[in-house]
Design a protein around this motif. Structure first.
Motif, PDB file in Angstrom:
ATOM      1  N   GLY A  30     -39.192 -33.160  53.519  1.00 46.54           N
ATOM      2  CA  GLY A  30     -39.419 -34.266  52.583  1.00 46.54           C
ATOM      3  C   GLY A  30     -39.637 -35.607  53.244  1.00 46.54           C
ATOM      4  N   ASP A  31     -39.589 -35.678  54.589  1.00 42.57           N
ATOM      5  CA  ASP A  31     -39.835 -36.925  55.305  1.00 42.57           C
ATOM      6  C   ASP A  31     -41.238 -36.878  55.907  1.00 42.57           C
ATOM      7  N   PRO A  32     -42.158 -37.772  55.489  1.00 48.39           N
ATOM      8  CA  PRO A  32     -43.513 -37.731  56.050  1.00 48.39           C
ATOM      9  C   PRO A  32     -43.562 -37.971  57.558  1.00 48.39           C
ATOM     10  N   MET A  33     -42.558 -38.667  58.111  1.00 50.06           N
ATOM     11  CA  MET A  33     -42.522 -38.927  59.545  1.00 50.06           C
ATOM     12  C   MET A  33     -41.991 -37.735  60.329  1.00 50.06           C
ATOM     13  N   GLY A  34     -41.313 -36.823  59.682  1.00 48.90           N
ATOM     14  CA  GLY A  34     -40.795 -35.628  60.344  1.00 48.90           C
ATOM     15  C   GLY A  34     -39.598 -35.865  61.225  1.00 48.90           C
ATOM     16  N   THR A  35     -38.854 -36.949  61.006  1.00 47.65           N
ATOM     17  CA  THR A  35     -37.690 -37.272  61.831  1.00 47.65           C
ATOM     18  C   THR A  35     -36.369 -37.103  61.086  1.00 47.65           C
ATOM     19  N   GLY A  36     -36.401 -37.133  59.755  1.00 41.79           N
ATOM     20  CA  GLY A  36     -35.182 -37.064  58.963  1.00 41.79           C
ATOM     21  C   GLY A  36     -34.565 -38.417  58.705  1.00 41.79           C
TER      22      GLY A  36
END
Length: 479
Positions: A54-60
């Motif tokens: 659910g995070d577009p940046m993929g970091t959390g």
């Protein structure tokens, strides 16, 4: 009220609890409608626990709610809905992730375990997976690193709303089609979702078998290292040792040494025998001093007839003769080489009896030096000790005298104390025993007096008796 998530490994269908969690479901549906979750990474996979995305940046650490697009940054998160209480009881439960202050954004998780009570009251449950449990299992079993990030990317490619009971809020911008992914979104530094992981592609059957054999040998070597039978998994057998098999039981090591010595000097030649019976096991190891001589023997002695037997010769694959400092210890190959060099040198330790023989000598370890060096060192030590004694003799004598005088005074005081104590004890004992002794002495006196009186009385009675009267009495008895 359901949403279809198309991932790189399969599709998932999520049913939403729109009546119990209206605000969370509205946020999730409208984010799917504006294609916010497209190309989002699944960046946290903990086996039999959760899958997080659910995070577009993929970091959390990113993501925002749909209300941020409508009302600005002040509405980036929204308050959690805790009533009615829904628990994380079964696999496939979908929850909004708490940001640490009981608020939610765009991140959500899907459980892959059952009865996760410690998630209750923290993360808000708003749906469950109804279709695609096999896909969920595949994601759960993917390989991850120490931070639970999959080695190969798993993404949400597309979202499809199957049923939406909520009206679009004013100001919501819905795109006509799905946007194209950016390079930043696709560049995760990991194996791409579309990349095929096949090391055997383009190789022949023989090459594949060779690679598999190497892998099996590597795993066996690692197991032997863990057990302690090998000093290092990457260690190689010596190249100057030949393995000879198919021998005649009559053949001895001396025979083989004579036959193979024509190729070069031999360090050792050993026929392996049964440890119980001593019978030959029909194979042997021959160690040459040079690798070149070993190669010559390998090429010329294979399939040679010895004692009516055709022998087979090959390079040794055994590392049993290699010594290392500690079984199961972690040592490098350089340590092994240094150890082998040190092993050939004479040891620096010997028994004390061999250096200085005495009648009552004890077996202690001392440095084994030459006789001359020992004599010289002893002479030097004697001179040094004499000098030290000469310098410190006066001080030592004074110290000894003072110590002796103090010791003598202490001993004298102790003796005096002991004497006084013994005298007091004797006096006390004599006082306690004196009345008893007096009473016993008086009793003995009285007894002696009575005895003496009885004796005197008997004597007088005997004297008073006359012979005539006694005769008359005797006569009267016989009348």
């Amino acid at each position: 009220m359901a949403v279809l998530l198309e991932t790189t490994v399969g599709d998932l269908v999520i049913d939403l609890y729109t009546e119990e969690r209206p605000r969370a479901c509205l946020n999730f549906l409208k984010l799917c409608k504006v294609k916010y979750y497209n190309y989002c990474l699944i960046y946290n996979v903990q086996r039999d626990f959760i899958i997080q995305t659910g995070d577009p940046m993929g970091t959390g650490r990113g993501g925002e709610s749909i209300f941020c697009q409508l009302y600005g940054d002040q509405a980036r998160f929204f308050e959690a809905e805790k009533v009615p209480r829904i628990k994380h009881k079964k696999k496939g439960t979908v929850s909004m992730v708490n940001n640490g202050s009981d608020q939610h954004g765009s991140q959500f998780l899907i459980t892959t375990g059952e009865n996760l009570d410690y998630l209750d009251g923290v993360h808000t449950v708003f749906g469950e997976v109804t279709e695609g449990m096999d896909v969920l299992k595949t994601i759960n079993e993917t390989f991850v690193d120490k931070d639970f990030i999959p080695y190969q990317d798993i993404r949400i490619n597309h979202t499809v709303i199957l049923d939406d009971p909520f009206d679009d809020p004013p100001g919501l911008c819905v795109p006509d089609r799905s946007p194209e992914p950016t390079k930043e979104q696709l560049d995760s530094g990991r194996i791409g979702a579309d990349e095929e992981i096949d090391d055997m592609k383009g190789r022949t059957a023989d090459e594949i078998e060779e690679v598999q054999a190497e892998k099996e040998a590597k795993t066996r070597a690692i197991l032997l290292e863990m057990v302690g039978d090998l000093p290092d998994a990457d260690i190689k057998p010596p190249e100057n040792v030949l393995f000879v098999c198919k021998l005649n039981p009559v053949t001895t090591g001396e025979d083989l040494e004579i036959i193979f010595s024509r190729f070069g000097p031999i360090k050792s030649c050993e026929v392996i025998r049964d440890w119980k019976t001593g019978e030959s096991l029909c194979y042997a190891f021959i160690e040459f001093e040079k690798e070149e001589d070993c190669e010559k023997a390998y090429f010329k002695m294979d399939n040679v007839l010895i004692d009516d037997r055709r022998i087979h010769v090959d390079f040794s694959q055994s590392v049993a003769k290699i010594k290392w400092k500690g079984k199961g210890g972690r040592y490098t190959k350089e340590d092994f080489k240094d150890y082998e060099k040190d092993r050939d040198k004479p040891s620096k330790f010997a028994l004390k009896e061999k250096v200085k023989p005495k009648q009552d000598a004890k077996y202690d370890l001392v440095l084994d030096e030459d006789v001359e060096e020992s004599h010289t060192s002893q002479s030097h030590l004697a001179k040094k000790q004499k000098k030290k004694k000469h310098h410190h003799s006066e001080d030592e004598d004074d110290d000894k005298r003072t110590k002796k005088s103090k010791d003598s005074e202490r001993k004298h005081e102790e003796r005096c104390r002991e004497r006084t104590k013994s005298e007091k004890k004797d006096r006390h004992r004599s006082r306690s025993r004196s009345p008893e002794r007096d009473s016993s002495y008086s009793r003995q006196k009285d007894k002696y007096r009575e005895d003496s009186r009885v004796r005197d009385w008997d004597k007088k009675a005997d004297r008073s008796r006359s012979p005539k009267k006694s005769k008359d009495k005797e006569r009267s008895k016989y009348r």
